[in-house]
Write an enzyme that holds these catalytic residues in place. Sequence first.
Site, PDB file in Angstrom:
ATOM      1  N   ASP A 110      -7.092   2.883  12.442  1.00 26.11           N
ATOM      2  CA  ASP A 110      -5.839   3.631  12.383  1.00 26.11           C
ATOM      3  C   ASP A 110      -5.995   5.008  11.756  1.00 26.11           C
ATOM      4  O   ASP A 110      -5.295   5.953  12.125  1.00 26.11           O
ATOM      5  CB  ASP A 110      -4.777   2.830  11.625  1.00 26.11           C
ATOM      6  N   ARG A 122      -0.013   3.894  17.748  1.00 25.61           N
ATOM      7  CA  ARG A 122      -0.274   4.844  16.660  1.00 25.61           C
ATOM      8  C   ARG A 122      -0.033   6.311  17.055  1.00 25.61           C
ATOM      9  O   ARG A 122       0.566   7.058  16.284  1.00 25.61           O
ATOM     10  CB  ARG A 122      -1.685   4.656  16.116  1.00 25.61           C
ATOM     11  N   SER A 173      -3.356 -10.357   7.660  1.00 21.20           N
ATOM     12  CA  SER A 173      -2.977  -8.961   7.832  1.00 21.20           C
ATOM     13  C   SER A 173      -2.486  -8.814   9.258  1.00 21.20           C
ATOM     14  O   SER A 173      -3.221  -9.095  10.209  1.00 21.20           O
ATOM     15  CB  SER A 173      -4.185  -8.054   7.578  1.00 21.20           C
ATOM     16  N   ASP A 212       0.822  -1.215   0.000  1.00 19.26           N
ATOM     17  CA  ASP A 212       0.000   0.000   0.000  1.00 19.26           C
ATOM     18  C   ASP A 212       0.853   1.262   0.000  1.00 19.26           C
ATOM     19  O   ASP A 212       0.685   2.144  -0.852  1.00 19.26           O
ATOM     20  CB  ASP A 212      -0.932   0.013   1.210  1.00 19.26           C
TER      21      ASP A 212
END
Length: 404
Positions: free
Chosen positions: A124, A95, A178, A15
């Site tokens: 996220d 994060r 993932s 990505d």
Amino acid sequence: MAKEKIVLAYSGGLDTSAIIPWLKEHYDCEVICVCGDVGQGKETDGLEQKALSTGASKLYIEDLTEEFIVDAIYPCIKANAVYEGKYLLGTSMARPIIAKRLVEIAKKEGATAICHGATGKGNDQVRFELTVKALAPEMKIIAPWRLDTWTMKSREDEIEYLAQHGIPFEASHDNSYSRDRNIWHLSHEGLELEDPANEPNYDHILQLGVTPEKAPDVPEYVTLDFEKGIPVAVNGEKLGPVEMLTLLNEIGGRNGVGITDICENRVVGMKSRGVYETPGGTILYYAHRELEYLCSDKKTQAFNEVASNKFTELVYSGEWYTPLREALSAYFDYVNETVTGSVKLKLYKGNIMPAGATSPYSLYNESIASFATGDLYNHKDADGFINLFGLSMKVRAMMLDNNK
């Protein structure tokens, strides 16, 4: 005139690799990549060459592992923060720490925007963007997956896009989960986990440890020392934050500790099913809680539950840099002033059992608690207490009896 600079939260995956040429094509900009290393291990190997070959002007690899533990994990341990009774917030805690460094580098480089590769379905995007808004309200945020100009819908689309731009990219067939990894945990989503009716294929999933069935047939004891709610030693050995968590991950992993399967409620409103491995973190949470049982008074312990629920919600939703989260952390700092001492745990085939705890601030008093009559407790005092404590119940019963 110098080109606009855009800072990209970069992992080196497909990505973010596709986002680099896409940004240059649509914004005619210089792309500066930032990878926040929060303990994901070998995932940072070879990233610089990959980023530069994909079109970035430079790559920052920032070692945030100790900052992550001290500034995010420790406050969550103090608060016993567990989302929906199961999830130990591994991605949630990381994060804001990563996004904070993105902001710092963006300001240093004179960038006008920060870009991330989070999708419009996930948590996220919220965590990254709320942090940017809190720390750099003037900064533009670019989220390609939410834009009409981002037309790629699959891995195959992204690989073809890179090929069209003359950028080679080695990508195996997408037959894996993932995952998100840091020093606190490893998360897994996708494949058979997308159907809640399926049992997880743990032999295929687990990377940090083993299932309880494969753990040793003998228990392992581990002792943890805390000072004001912060872990400082394992088995009597003083260790730094990174070394300690690394060791506890090994201990917990080999004993099948810290495996969680949860169908959780995402911030954006949908249910999401995942498996989390948090071996060392699970040990730390359990030990901290055991010490609290010894050192916290009844009303403080009860209110901790209320405050912990709100604190956890804020962390999960990415509201780390908010006055309420900071105020709650100040509260938990205060009530952890007496959470000091040593906790011994027995680990056996995925289970954790308390094996004793000591503290100079222990509120346990043997003279009071003993079944034998002690000097500090008079059994007769209970008469008046029970009469007053049960007075409202007695009055109600009398009323009901008179109205029959």
